[in-house]
Design a protein around this motif. Structure first.
Motif, mmCIF file in Angstrom:
data_model
loop_
_atom_site.group_PDB
_atom_site.id
_atom_site.type_symbol
_atom_site.label_atom_id
_atom_site.label_comp_id
_atom_site.label_asym_id
_atom_site.label_seq_id
_atom_site.Cartn_x
_atom_site.Cartn_y
_atom_site.Cartn_z
ATOM 1 N N LEU B 21 0.842 -1.199 0.000
ATOM 2 C CA LEU B 21 0.000 0.000 0.000
ATOM 3 C C LEU B 21 0.875 1.247 0.000
ATOM 4 N N TYR B 24 2.637 2.384 3.208
ATOM 5 C CA TYR B 24 3.780 1.556 3.611
ATOM 6 C C TYR B 24 4.959 1.778 2.678
ATOM 7 N N CYS B 59 -3.478 4.581 2.951
ATOM 8 C CA CYS B 59 -3.587 3.193 3.420
ATOM 9 C C CYS B 59 -4.516 2.408 2.511
ATOM 10 N N LEU B 62 -3.007 1.478 -3.609
ATOM 11 C CA LEU B 62 -1.844 0.628 -3.845
ATOM 12 C C LEU B 62 -0.688 1.492 -4.347
#
Ligand SMILES: Cc1cc2nc3c(=O)[nH]c(=O)nc-3n(C[C@H](O)[C@H](O)[C@H](O)COP(=O)(O)OP(=O)(O)OC[C@H]3O[C@@H](n4cnc5c(N)ncnc54)[C@H](O)[C@@H]3O)c2cc1C
Ligand code: FES
Ligand code: FES
Lengths: 290, 174
Positions: B21, B24, B59, B62
């Motif tokens: 994601l 991250y 979050c 993608l």
């Protein structure tokens, strides 16, 4: 940390390309638009597609266009685009009313009209709004492009007639004279899903209701519509009494789920109130006070 | 898969799993930990960044979807050692307590002020309605965004993102 299961990623460049990819992966591929329903489901492993087909770059699916006596709304139109559309606001204020209370401004930057309808969540606000407007859904498959009335689009919760190798392309909303429409929603807090929501569209000739659409969201109405209440109103003169009776009929025929948003009898009460309220506002917008 | 993402004017190429994601990716792959993760369910807005000029909840995007696109994070707000007016205003008005929600609030505030340099309190509350703060009770955040508008409207430098765009370099990170 919530992570989806593994998948492959493909980016579609056109409607034809997206459908080719769906055919190629033969049921293992799934379209992703805004991802604001699908990604949370994938994180919870409620969905585990093997291949995601990203349609965010497909320009053909974007845009809101007036085409003769129809307003065409692309599947990839973001919630905020519909909210800000002057054309939609003028022709179908029900859509703008609904968009204003769907999620929050940041989610609305990403979530799409097509994704909302294809998700077919029983609480999806746009399902009720487009059902009230008696819109048509245009669906592209490998061989043909077909048009399905929105009232035949939903098969059940989270299920639509869009096949595994098909793509929802756009919604077409008929533009007819004498119309007024409105959407009202009750939720527990700003940006939340509805406890209950109702969209109403009326078409009037003078004081007489020539056609009518009543869409219910989160209230357990079959296919999101209050058919019995519509049948009662068609051909009648607009009045507060008729609208109250339509609300009573709609409440009687829906089957609201009991959940953390409230008990069934409260939601039934809400259905009656919101049906009458949305009809009153819709006919006000069509130029008839009750 | 290989992706190339321009973050705060700088181009990054990375090989990632498609399931990573964006939040991250920014934090773990690029070390840009200004973007926070709270709920991880698209409800709290701690993770708000701009994707091609629009705030999104990273979050629920993608990293693959950001391939070839422009991302802007909270790290881009201060320029040449000078805080963005929204940052200064959050300090002045005590808009942050624990600071967890602050990066997302700042990115949404900047977006709002770029579109509407003089927003009413109601518009501010609407704009941040998808973002949760467990500390401040929102009063000071709303006040801070109002103050940022006032600071921007009186300063020579309007603090808008137009200035940043002019500064963007296409530099490939190693
Ligand atoms: C915090 C939050 C609050 C929300 N609140 C509300 C609310 O109050 N009311 C409300 O109605 N909704 C609400 N939503 C839902 C939101 O409207 C939908 O999540 C979102 O718009 C779905 O659209 P999407 O583009 O993100 O769809 P995606 O998540 O990308 O897709 C959803 C489904 O549709 C399919 N799909 C998408 N596009 C197509 C297409 N063109 N053809 C075929 N299949 C397709 C996907 O395969 C998937 O199965 C909320 C969502 C969030 C995250
Ligand atoms: S972490 Fe993304 S919305 Fe909470
Ligand atoms: S300052 Fe702590 S959550 Fe907002």
């Amino acid at each position: 940390m919530q992570v989806p299961a593994q998948f492959e990623y493909e980016r579609a460049t056109s409607v034809a390309h997206a459908v080719d990819l769906l055919v190629k992966y033969n049921g293992a591929g799934r379209v992703i638009a805004g991802g604001h329903s699908l990604i949370p489901m994938m994180k919870l492993r409620l969905a585990r597609p093997e291949v995601l087909i990203d349609i965010n770059e497909v320009g053909e699916l974007a845009g809101i266009v007036r085409d003769g006596d129809e307003l065409r709304i692309g599947a990839l139109v973001r919630h905020n685009e519909l909210l800000d559309s002057a054309e939609a606001a003028q022709l179908f204020p029900i859509l703008v009313d609904a968009e204003r209370v769907i999620a929050d401004p940041i989610v609305r930057n990403r979530g799409t009209v097509g994704g909302s309808l294809c998700q077919a969540d029983p609480s999806e606000d746009l399902s009720a709004a487009f059902s009230a407007l008696r819109a048509d859904a245009v669906i592209q498959g490998p061989q043909i492009r077909r048009t399905v009335p929105i009232r035949d689009f939903f098969v059940g919760p989270y299920e639509t007639v869009v096949g595994p190798d098909e793509l929802l392309v756009e919604l077409r909303v008929p533009v007819r004279p004498g119309s007024g429409s409105a959407f009202v929603k009750v939720s527990r807090r700003a940006g939340d899903w509805a406890v209950g929501a109702v969209g109403a569209a009326v078409w009037l000739a003078g004081d007489v209701i020539t056609e009518i659409g009543i869409g219910l969201s989160a209230l357990g109405a079959q296919n999101f519509v209050a058919v019995e209440a519509e049948d009662f109103l068609r051909g009648r003169v607009v009045s507060a009494e008729a609208f109250a009776e339509a609300g009573r009929i709609a409440a009687e025929h829906c089957d609201p789920p009991v959940d953390q948003r409230g008990p069934a009898d409260y939601k039934r009460h809400l259905a009656a109130t919101l049906v009458a309220r949305s009809l009153t506002l819709a006919s006000h917008r069509a130029g008839r006070e009750v | 898969m290989d992706i190339t993402v321009t973050v705060n004017g700088r181009q990054y190429r990375r090989t990632i799993e498609p399931r990573v994601l964006l939040a991250y990716f920014l934090r773990d792959e690029l070390g840009l930990t200004g973007t926070h993760l709270g709920c991880d369910t698209s409800n709290c807005g701690a993770c708000v960044v701009w994707l091609d000029g629009l705030p999104v909840k990273s979050c629920t995007v993608l990293a693959a979807m950001a391939d070839g696109k422009q991302v802007r994070t909270v790290e881009s707000l201060a320029r040449n050692g000078q805080l963005d007016p929204v940052q200064q205003a959050f300090i002045d008005c005590h808009g942050a307590q624990c600071g967890f929600c602050t990066p997302g609030m700042l990115m949404t505030a900047r977006w709002l002020l770029d579109r509407d340099p003089d927003p009413s309190e109601e518009r501010i509350r609407e704009a941040i309605s998808g973002q949760l703060c467990r500390c401040t009770g929102y009063e000071n955040i709303v006040r801070a965004i109002r103050r940022a508008a006032e600071l921007s409207n009186t300063a020579d430098d309007d603090g808008s993102s137009a200035a940043l765009a002019g500064e963007q370099r296409d530099e490939v990170a190693s």
